[in-house]
Design an enzyme around this catalytic site. Structure first.
Site, PDB file in Angstrom:
ATOM      1  N   GLU A 239       0.833  -1.201   0.000  1.00 19.21           N
ATOM      2  CA  GLU A 239       0.000   0.000   0.000  1.00 19.21           C
ATOM      3  C   GLU A 239       0.871   1.256   0.000  1.00 19.21           C
ATOM      4  O   GLU A 239       0.587   2.217  -0.728  1.00 19.21           O
ATOM      5  CB  GLU A 239      -0.945  -0.009   1.204  1.00 19.21           C
TER       6      GLU A 239
ATOM      7  N   ASP B  85       1.322  13.421 -14.640  1.00 23.42           N
ATOM      8  CA  ASP B  85       0.120  13.709 -15.415  1.00 23.42           C
ATOM      9  C   ASP B  85      -0.225  15.202 -15.385  1.00 23.42           C
ATOM     10  O   ASP B  85      -0.588  15.784 -16.405  1.00 23.42           O
ATOM     11  CB  ASP B  85      -1.061  12.891 -14.888  1.00 23.42           C
TER      12      ASP B  85
END
Length: 167
Positions: free
Chosen positions: A119, A133
């Site tokens: 995680e 991005d």
């Protein structure tokens, strides 16, 4: 030598049975960085780019990445992330001839029968990909690098702390 836990005695892939494992408090810390041009870092730091507060969005993306780890990594167990996930950043500015970078460090925690290393690592990758991005229109040369587990605590395998210094 450790055994490969995701293979049974016949060499077939399987999900690890954690039913008999102790319920303990488990933590993991992972880090990674994204290198970019100094002017790209300046755009991120101003917080008023076209896509908004980049690091605020990235923090949410990292938390979401941690929550979705079992959806992305085929043999990961879905776990409750409690007390939670913390996503932090440090900025390294360099002169105009060299790259600058943002380091992302994630601490993930749970109380359960299996650890939270995946995680923490997934959260770091998701956060760094979100930076890419958000800024790819101005800097496609950004490089994600040095993603690694720094430490983990809890569970039957005990603690691990990386001996190699951080960047």
């Amino acid at each position: 030598m450790s055994t490969l836990t995701h293979f049974d005695t016949h060499g077939q892939v399987h999900m690890v049975d954690v039913a008999a494992k102790a319920i303990t408090h488990r933590t993991a810390v992972a880090t990674g960085r994204i290198e970019m041009r100094p002017e790209t870092l300046a755009l991120i730091e101003t917080g008023n780019a076209k896509k908004g507060d980049v690091l605020g969005i990235v923090r949410i993306a990292g938390i979401q990445g941690a929550k979705k780890t079992s959806d992305l990594i085929p043999l990961c167990h879905p776990i409750a992330l409690a007390p939670g996930v913390a996503v932090d950043f440090s900025v390294n500015r360099t002169n105009s001839l060299q790259a600058s970078c943002i380091e992302c460090t994630v601490t993930s925690e749970t109380v359960g029968p299996t650890g939270v290393e995946m995680e923490a690592l997934t959260a770091v990758q998701t956060a760094l990909l979100t930076i890419y991005d958000a800024r790819k229109a101005v800097d496609r040369s950004m490089t994600i690098t040095d993603v690694r587990l720094l430490e983990k605590h809890g569970g039957q395998s005990g603690s691990f702390t990386r001996e190699i210094p951080r960047c």
